[in-house]
Scaffold this active site. Structure first.
Site, PDB file in Angstrom:
ATOM      1  N   ASP A   1       1.084  -1.258   0.003  1.00 56.16           N
ATOM      2  CA  ASP A   1      -0.053  -0.067  -0.101  1.00 56.16           C
ATOM      3  C   ASP A   1       1.034   1.246  -0.008  1.00 56.16           C
ATOM      4  OD1 ASP A   1      -2.204  -1.533   0.048  1.00 56.16           O
ATOM      5  OD2 ASP A   1      -2.832  -1.164   2.145  1.00 56.16           O
TER       6      ASP A   1
ATOM      7  N   ASP B   1     -13.736  -6.191  -6.178  1.00 55.33           N
ATOM      8  CA  ASP B   1     -14.152  -6.377  -4.403  1.00 55.33           C
ATOM      9  C   ASP B   1     -15.306  -6.839  -4.354  1.00 55.33           C
ATOM     10  OD1 ASP B   1     -11.574  -4.865  -4.164  1.00 55.33           O
ATOM     11  OD2 ASP B   1     -12.483  -3.156  -3.524  1.00 55.33           O
TER      12      ASP B   1
END
Lengths: 212, 256
Positions: free
Chosen positions: B12, B131
């Site tokens: 990230d 997702d």
């Protein structure tokens, strides 16, 4: 040493230039200038994307003639689309005439009769490379070493003699071809970590002869 | 067949720095993407994925420089995702040195983006990130719904249908994250991955829920994933890439 990396607007060409520089190349020019390409000692012809766009970009940048010229007489490395574009024609985009430097056809993996089950396309990831020859570009690279592939089409050369290495995806296919001063890989040496960098190192010192 | 299942560490990125900490033993700068990417490259990672979690536009510029710096030194494939909204964003990331670009929310709002980007740059560099959350169905025939905004916004779209649509539109790969499993460390949602993998026809990266090495192996063997993505188990030094590969090989999975 001046190396021309041919830039015809097809994707991530700088990775190739960076990898060449990483293994010691000096004066790497990412270029679409026919004069610079014609003056280069070595030529790298990378590329990704669709063959129709690739060929139309080559025509648009007026690079077809100079590609034929340099492919005739100096160390020349095609990568991925830069390998497929060397063939006579591709079945992609309902059929596209390519550079015809090597007689042969580019076919889609989805049509493979030899595949035991439906293949996922693109063929993506690290696959084994079976060297069929002792070409100087294989120097120091182990037999069955893995390289990074990402492609939906593969080349089928008219002559099996030019196949320098094979991989297996629903059956064997030509993963590297070469003749004389020409060499081309379906895999991406610039993304294949150590063995890929070794192949690029070999290319930098290659005199353009098929045997050492 | 010789194609190896891939292991992909995911980082990230916020404002050009790796966040959520990477705890290698002797790392000089735990927030430096280049340093971390180099480590993973040497450790045998098959690819790297950078997800930009930055909200602001200015910091997106930073990401371009981050990608350039990493691509200059790391010679394995690099996927960049987060905030990709237009064909121009895809081009900038590819020019900076990304090999693949992951499109998530924008694909829902503008399905033509995937088609346009794929036609322009080739399916091989377009990853669609999905997702998904379980949304009912039966135990034998579960259903999943696509969510956006980090799993907060439901879309009403069936995840398996969506995966097939995106593959048909030109996605060369799917990055499927189970929002039910993300952060739980109880393993991938293998039923979800299998349902998509068997229908979409393009490679699938499984994501969300890895807590141990058995989960990685199950992702391939049960979930039929072509690649497994994980963050914390590698970042915090619980397992090395080499240990993960040895475990998977022992389970009969082909690895590099």
């Amino acid at each position: 040493m001046r190396i021309a990396v041919i830039d015809y607007g097809m994707g991530n060409l700088r990775s190739v230039a960076r990898a060449l520089e990483h293994v010691g190349a000096r004066e790497v020019a990412v270029t679409d200038d026919p004069a610079v390409i014609a003056a280069a000692e070595r030529v790298v012809f990378p590329g990704q994307g669709a063959v129709r766009d690739c060929m139309s970009a080559l025509h648009q940048h007026e690079l077809v003639e100079v590609l034929h010229q340099v492919a005739a007489d100096r160390p020349f490395l095609g990568i991925c689309m830069g390998m497929q574009a060397l063939m006579t024609r591709s079945e992609e985009n309902e059929g596209v005439e390519a550079l015809d430097i090597f007689p042969g056809t580019v076919r889609h993996f989805g049509d493979r009769a030899s595949a035991p089950a439906r293949l996922k396309v693109p063929h993506m990831g690290w696959n084994r490379l079976y060297q069929l020859t002792t070409h100087p570009l294989w120097a120091g690279i182990e037999q069955d070493e893995r390289f990074y592939f990402v492609h939906s089409y593969y080349v089928e050369p008219a002559s099996p003699d030019i196949v320098q290495g094979e991989s297996d995806y629903g059956g064997r296919f030509a993963a590297a071809i070469g003749a004389g001063n020409l060499f081309a890989t379906q895999f991406h040496p610039e993304k294949s970590q150590q063995p890929g960098l070794r192949l690029l190192t070999n290319f930098l010192s290659w005199d353009g002869e098929p045997c050492s | 067949m010789g194609l190896a299942s891939r292991i992909i560490p995911c980082l990230d990125i916020d404002g050009g720095r790796v966040v959520k900490g990477v705890q290698f033993v002797d790392i000089r700068d735990a927030g430096d993407p280049v340093e971390i990417a180099r480590r993973y490259d040497r450790a045998g990672a098959d690819e790297l994925t950078f997800l930009d979690i930055t909200a602001s536009h200015e910091q997106r510029e930073t990401l371009v420089h981050t990608v350039e710096a990493v691509a200059a030194e790391v010679f394995i494939p690099l996927t960049v995702g987060g905030g990709i909204r237009a064909v121009a964003d895809v081009r900038r990331m590819l020019n900076a040195g990304a090999d693949k670009v992951a499109i998530n929310t924008a694909a829902i709002h503008d399905p033509d983006l995937v088609r346009a980007a794929s036609e322009r740059f080739g399916a091989q560099c377009i990853v669609v990130a999905i997702d998904a959350k379980r949304s009912g169905g039966s135990d034998t025939e579960p259903r999943w719904e696509v969510f956006t905004h980090g799993g907060r916004k439901p879309t009403g779209i069936d995840a398996v249908d969506w995966a097939q649509q995106m593959a048909a539109a030109g996605a060369g790969e799917l990055l499927v994250t189970s929002m039910d499993r993300d952060g739980t460390r109880i393993g991938f949602d293998n039923a979800l991955n299998q349902a998509i993998s068997e229908r979409a026809g393009v490679p699938l990266i499984a994501s969300g829920g890895v807590g141990n090495l058995q989960h990685l192996a199950d992702g391939v063997l049960k979930g039929k994933a072509d690649a497994v993505l994980a963050a914390s188990i590698f970042h915090f030094g619980e397992y090395t890439i080499a240990e993960a590969k040895a475990f998977m090989a022992e389970a009969g999975i082909e690895v590099r």
